[in-house]
Design a protein around this motif. Structure first.
Motif, PDB file in Angstrom:
ATOM      1  N   SER A 174       0.830  -1.205   0.000  1.00  0.00           N
ATOM      2  CA  SER A 174       0.000   0.000   0.000  1.00  0.00           C
ATOM      3  C   SER A 174       0.867   1.258   0.000  1.00  0.00           C
ATOM      4  O   SER A 174       0.531   2.259  -0.637  1.00  0.00           O
ATOM      5  CB  SER A 174      -0.924  -0.006   1.215  1.00  0.00           C
ATOM      6  N   GLU A 175       2.018   1.214   0.677  1.00  0.00           N
ATOM      7  CA  GLU A 175       2.905   2.373   0.688  1.00  0.00           C
ATOM      8  C   GLU A 175       3.513   2.602  -0.696  1.00  0.00           C
ATOM      9  O   GLU A 175       3.664   3.748  -1.148  1.00  0.00           O
ATOM     10  CB  GLU A 175       4.005   2.153   1.722  1.00  0.00           C
ATOM     11  N   ALA A 176       3.846   1.522  -1.383  1.00  0.00           N
ATOM     12  CA  ALA A 176       4.389   1.657  -2.737  1.00  0.00           C
ATOM     13  C   ALA A 176       3.340   2.215  -3.693  1.00  0.00           C
ATOM     14  O   ALA A 176       3.656   3.045  -4.562  1.00  0.00           O
ATOM     15  CB  ALA A 176       4.897   0.308  -3.230  1.00  0.00           C
ATOM     16  N   ARG A 177       2.087   1.767  -3.569  1.00  0.00           N
ATOM     17  CA  ARG A 177       1.021   2.315  -4.418  1.00  0.00           C
ATOM     18  C   ARG A 177       0.794   3.793  -4.140  1.00  0.00           C
ATOM     19  O   ARG A 177       0.473   4.563  -5.045  1.00  0.00           O
ATOM     20  CB  ARG A 177      -0.264   1.527  -4.205  1.00  0.00           C
ATOM     21  N   LEU A 178       0.953   4.190  -2.879  1.00  0.00           N
ATOM     22  CA  LEU A 178       0.790   5.599  -2.531  1.00  0.00           C
ATOM     23  C   LEU A 178       1.810   6.467  -3.253  1.00  0.00           C
ATOM     24  O   LEU A 178       1.466   7.521  -3.810  1.00  0.00           O
ATOM     25  CB  LEU A 178       0.919   5.765  -1.009  1.00  0.00           C
ATOM     26  N   PHE A 179       3.063   6.027  -3.300  1.00  0.00           N
ATOM     27  CA  PHE A 179       4.087   6.799  -4.002  1.00  0.00           C
ATOM     28  C   PHE A 179       3.930   6.687  -5.508  1.00  0.00           C
ATOM     29  O   PHE A 179       4.331   7.591  -6.243  1.00  0.00           O
ATOM     30  CB  PHE A 179       5.478   6.317  -3.577  1.00  0.00           C
ATOM     31  N   GLN A 180       3.360   5.591  -5.979  1.00  0.00           N
ATOM     32  CA  GLN A 180       3.146   5.442  -7.413  1.00  0.00           C
ATOM     33  C   GLN A 180       2.080   6.406  -7.912  1.00  0.00           C
ATOM     34  O   GLN A 180       2.207   6.991  -8.995  1.00  0.00           O
ATOM     35  CB  GLN A 180       2.766   4.010  -7.738  1.00  0.00           C
ATOM     36  N   LYS A 181       1.033   6.593  -7.129  1.00  0.00           N
ATOM     37  CA  LYS A 181      -0.028   7.521  -7.510  1.00  0.00           C
ATOM     38  C   LYS A 181       0.396   8.970  -7.322  1.00  0.00           C
ATOM     39  O   LYS A 181      -0.055   9.857  -8.038  1.00  0.00           O
ATOM     40  CB  LYS A 181      -1.288   7.238  -6.690  1.00  0.00           C
ATOM     41  N   GLY A 182       1.283   9.221  -6.354  1.00  0.00           N
ATOM     42  CA  GLY A 182       1.677  10.590  -6.050  1.00  0.00           C
ATOM     43  C   GLY A 182       0.605  11.279  -5.217  1.00  0.00           C
ATOM     44  O   GLY A 182      -0.338  10.663  -4.702  1.00  0.00           O
ATOM     45  N   GLY A 183       0.757  12.561  -5.054  1.00  0.00           N
ATOM     46  CA  GLY A 183      -0.201  13.314  -4.275  1.00  0.00           C
ATOM     47  C   GLY A 183       0.460  14.009  -3.098  1.00  0.00           C
ATOM     48  O   GLY A 183       1.688  13.987  -2.896  1.00  0.00           O
ATOM     49  N   LYS A 184      -0.404  14.634  -2.304  1.00  0.00           N
ATOM     50  CA  LYS A 184       0.085  15.424  -1.180  1.00  0.00           C
ATOM     51  C   LYS A 184       0.752  14.551  -0.131  1.00  0.00           C
ATOM     52  O   LYS A 184       1.810  14.910   0.416  1.00  0.00           O
ATOM     53  CB  LYS A 184      -1.097  16.193  -0.559  1.00  0.00           C
ATOM     54  N   GLU A 185       0.173  13.396   0.183  1.00  0.00           N
ATOM     55  CA  GLU A 185       0.733  12.532   1.225  1.00  0.00           C
ATOM     56  C   GLU A 185       2.097  11.984   0.821  1.00  0.00           C
ATOM     57  O   GLU A 185       3.028  11.936   1.628  1.00  0.00           O
ATOM     58  CB  GLU A 185      -0.243  11.383   1.516  1.00  0.00           C
ATOM     59  N   ALA A 186       2.228  11.570  -0.437  1.00  0.00           N
ATOM     60  CA  ALA A 186       3.523  11.079  -0.906  1.00  0.00           C
ATOM     61  C   ALA A 186       4.559  12.198  -0.924  1.00  0.00           C
ATOM     62  O   ALA A 186       5.741  11.981  -0.602  1.00  0.00           O
ATOM     63  CB  ALA A 186       3.385  10.467  -2.299  1.00  0.00           C
ATOM     64  N   GLU A 187       4.131  13.413  -1.264  1.00  0.00           N
ATOM     65  CA  GLU A 187       5.056  14.539  -1.267  1.00  0.00           C
ATOM     66  C   GLU A 187       5.521  14.884   0.139  1.00  0.00           C
ATOM     67  O   GLU A 187       6.679  15.256   0.351  1.00  0.00           O
ATOM     68  CB  GLU A 187       4.376  15.745  -1.917  1.00  0.00           C
TER      69      GLU A 187
END
Length: 720
Positions: free
Chosen positions: A240-253
């Motif tokens: 789930s953490e890898a998908r979060l960075f793959q999608k990008g967004g405020k949380e990944a930033e």
């Protein structure tokens, strides 16, 4: 936090009594040594040895522990990399281990390695250490340093866990899970995985080097370890953490970190002031004046040299005129010339160079050359003499003079033609400039009209050359012509010759080549100058000149070739933008949790072994007595120690992993040591300070009496 070594020389070694043990934590990463009963080790340094050569003397030196970069520049380290005494977590290079112990005892205050260490030594070792390594360590301590007794202990501190529990130790090169039952380790149930903090740092270094190959020199091992401890964390759920960075967004930033490398912005140049412009102009004028003076001095020197050379040639010709006919050959041999013509040719060249250096115009040079040029009769005396009156040598000389005369005349004609063309071009440009100054608008309009007229004429001529003078009888003006209509005059002549050769001999016979006259056909067909009859096109040259003239005076002018896209494509030179602050930034995104993830999934780096959570389950299943109560007590008391357990999220991830392999409702409690890095040394220092410690040691007398085989049965009791 960055690693800092402590290697200050201690001065209180003699103040400790001989029964005070020395505690050594011999870790795969760091070496720590101190006194029993203290809270912190006295000496801490990297457990590595390097032996480079001095660049000036060539002497090999031994460097133990950390190296100072300011001092390492004096040594050649290309053939000597840092070496460790460990293979995985087992000591096997005891020569390196001796260097490390020498340095540790010397920093602790002992008087060199030759002196005897009369203090008991408690040294840590890996769990289930091979007997060979243990015996070699005992031999080194007893034989080399003369210690009275030795004790071995695994790195865990008492009093943190209950009597029944698990110790999970992710170390530098390996990770161990040791179950404790009634306070004693169960070695048969221990587990080990060859993954540790070294592999995490190495994986992070590889990822950053691949991501930023132009900054590889800055991604050093020491800096990577600091970045690992400062920025890496354990993800609760890796996918789930890898998908979060793959999608990008405020949380990944928000979870992305940036390492700014040293960067100096380029200086911004503003508009120069009038004083600065005047100062630069004065400097430029001064430099130009200096260059002009240097050029004039060089020119004067060159003129003097040429005048002296010309005077010498004139004097040589004057002397040659007074020499008798029979002595001319010997006189010329002394001067280095072959004939009088060669001397006159050299004089003409020197005269031409002198006039050119003095700056005479081309017209004056031509007139002077014409006046100074001797007649053909004087220069080539044998040309008009009949052949029957010449000797063989004179006949060869006549041929040579004839060739030189023809070549010289051709060169003179070409030079005269170029000179006339240049004069005509200058005259025409001067007339055009006068017309333009009189009436610029009228001149520009006439020039455009002439350009259009010449463009149409040149285009028609090109079309006639390509398509012929008719259109194949079908009035197709679009260029759809036949093969014959695309031939020029020379190609049509070739076709006629081939047709004549084929039909003149009669049908049924092929006798072409039987007669010598047939080979003349090949000479006619193999001419390379087929297109010479057309000659250069004056209209095209004039069109090119007018086009260039229009481009100079009319910014809106576009040539026909540019409009039709027939001009050659302009090769764009790649523009190199200036380096900015962002070019010197190393961004950590998915690398922050991807690298520590190998502790739970070693297969990410190609190691086919289990992770920390599965190791705990394997260790519990290996227990001799598997009662439900014992397993619950084990999972309810799990101790995390070792430097690699400092990653944020390690406790939660280990709890979640163990919960997946345990029955529902099982109690799970994970406790991390107060200081996992120093936990091994502090636990050993507390253990060595107890009153029961002397009874647990392996003395020097036992070593000499029982030998190293007794070490197989020797084991330390953790409950005193």
């Amino acid at each position: 936090m960055p690693f800092t070594s402590r290697t200050i020389l201690q001065s209180d070694f003699t103040l400790f009594p001989s029964d005070c043990p020395i505690v050594i934590d011999n870790g795969g990463s760091n070496f720590r040594i101190g006194w029993a009963g203290e809270t912190n080790p006295r000496i801490v340094f990297r457990n590595i040895v390097q032996r480079p050569r001095h660049k000036a003397t060539g002497e090999t030196v031994t460097i133990v522990g950390d190296h100072d970069l300011a001092l390492m520049k004096y040594f050649d380290c290309t053939r000597s990399s840092p070496r460790s005494a460990f293979d995985s977590n087992v000591v096997y290079q005891f020569e390196i281990m001796e260097y490390i112990l020498d340095y540790g005892f010397e920093r602790l205050g002992a008087e060199g390695s030759q002196e005897q260490i009369d203090h008991p030594v408690l040294i840590t070792e890996c769990v289930c250490n091979p007997v060979q390594s243990r015996s070699k360590m005992a031999e080194l301590l007893f034989e080399t340093y003369g210690v009275p007794s030795v004790d071995y202990k695994y790195n865990q501190q008492l009093g943190i866990c209950d009597k029944d529990g698990l110790v999970v130790c992710p170390g530098f090169t390996t990770t161990h899970v040791i179950p404790f039952v009634d306070g004693e380790p169960v070695y048969k149930a221990c587990c080990r995985t060859n993954i540790g903090g070294f592999h995490v740092s190495d994986y992070l270094k590889q990822l950053l080097s691949l991501k930023y190959p132009h900054h590889m020199s800055r991604i050093t091992w020491e800096k990577v370890e600091d970045l690992k401890m400062e920025h890496c964390f354990i993800a609760p759920e890796y996918a789930s953490e890898a998908r979060l960075f793959q999608k990008g967004g405020k949380e990944a930033e928000d979870k992305t970190r940036c390492w700014q490398l040293p960067w100096v912005p380029p200086p911004v140049e503003g508009l120069p002031s009038e004083e600065e412009i005047a100062r630069k102009a004065a400097i430029k004028e001064k430099q130009g004046q200096r260059l002009r003076e240097m050029a004039e001095a060089k020119r004067s020197s060159r003129i003097n040299e040429l005048e002296n050379e010309l005077q010498g040639l004139d004097f040589l010709l004057q002397q040659l005129g007074s020499v008798e006919e029979k002595d001319i050959a010997s006189f010329l041999a002394e001067t280095g010339y072959i004939s009088k013509q060669e001397i006159e040719s050299s004089r003409a060249k020197v005269t031409h160079s002198l006039r050119k250096t003095k700056g005479e115009s081309k017209g004056e040079q031509v007139e002077t050359e014409e006046r100074a040029d001797p007649s053909a009769a004087e220069k080539y005396p044998l040309i008009n003499v009949p052949d029957n009156m010449l000797t063989p040598e004179q006949f060869k000389e006549k041929k040579k003079q004839l060739f030189l005369k023809t070549t010289s005349e051709g060169r003179q004609r070409a030079k005269q033609k170029r000179f006339e063309e240049e004069l005509e071009r200058e005259r025409q440009n001067q007339q055009d400039e006068e017309k333009r100054l009189e009436n610029p608008e009228l001149y520009l309009e006439q020039l455009r009209a002439k350009y259009q007229e010449l463009s149409v004429k040149v285009e028609q001529r090109k079309r006639q050359r390509t398509n012929g003078n008719h259109t194949n009888g079908n009035h197709n003006f679009s260029g759809g012509v036949g093969r014959g209509e695309r031939l020029n005059a020379a190609q049509k002549e070739r076709m006629r010759l081939l047709t004549t050769a084929a039909f003149d001999r009669g049908k049924g016979e092929d006798t072409f080549g039987a007669r010598d006259e047939d080979w003349q056909l090949y000479k006619l067909m193999s001419r390379d100058n087929d297109d010479d009859e057309e000659g250069p096109d004056a209209d095209e040259a004039e069109l090119t000149r007018i086009s260039s003239r229009l481009q100079d005076i009319d910014p809106k002018f576009v040539s026909k070739a540019a409009e039709l896209g027939l001009s050659q494509p302009v090769v764009e030179v790649p523009s190199f933008r200036p380096l900015t602050k962002e070019d010197f930034q190393i961004v950590f995104g998915v690398e922050r949790f991807r690298c520590p993830e190998i502790l739970f999934h070693p297969n990410l780096v190609g190691v086919d072994q289990v992770g920390l959570d599965e190791m705990a389950g394997v260790s519990i299943r290996r227990l001799p007595s598997r009662s439900h109560g014992l397993e619950e007590r084990m999972t309810n008391s799990i101790l995390l120690t070792g430097g690699s357990c400092l990653f944020p999220g390690m406790n939660e991830r280990l709890v979640a992993g163990i919960r997946m392999i345990r029955p529902c409702g099982s109690p799970i409690r994970v406790v991390r040591a107060a200081d996992p890095v120093l936990d091994a040394w502090r636990g050993a220092a507390v253990y060595a300070a107890s009153l029961q410690f002397p009874g647990q040691t392996f003395s020097k007398a036992d070593y000499y009496e029982k030998g190293e085989d007794w070490l197989r049965r020797y084991s330390l009791r953790y409950t005193l």
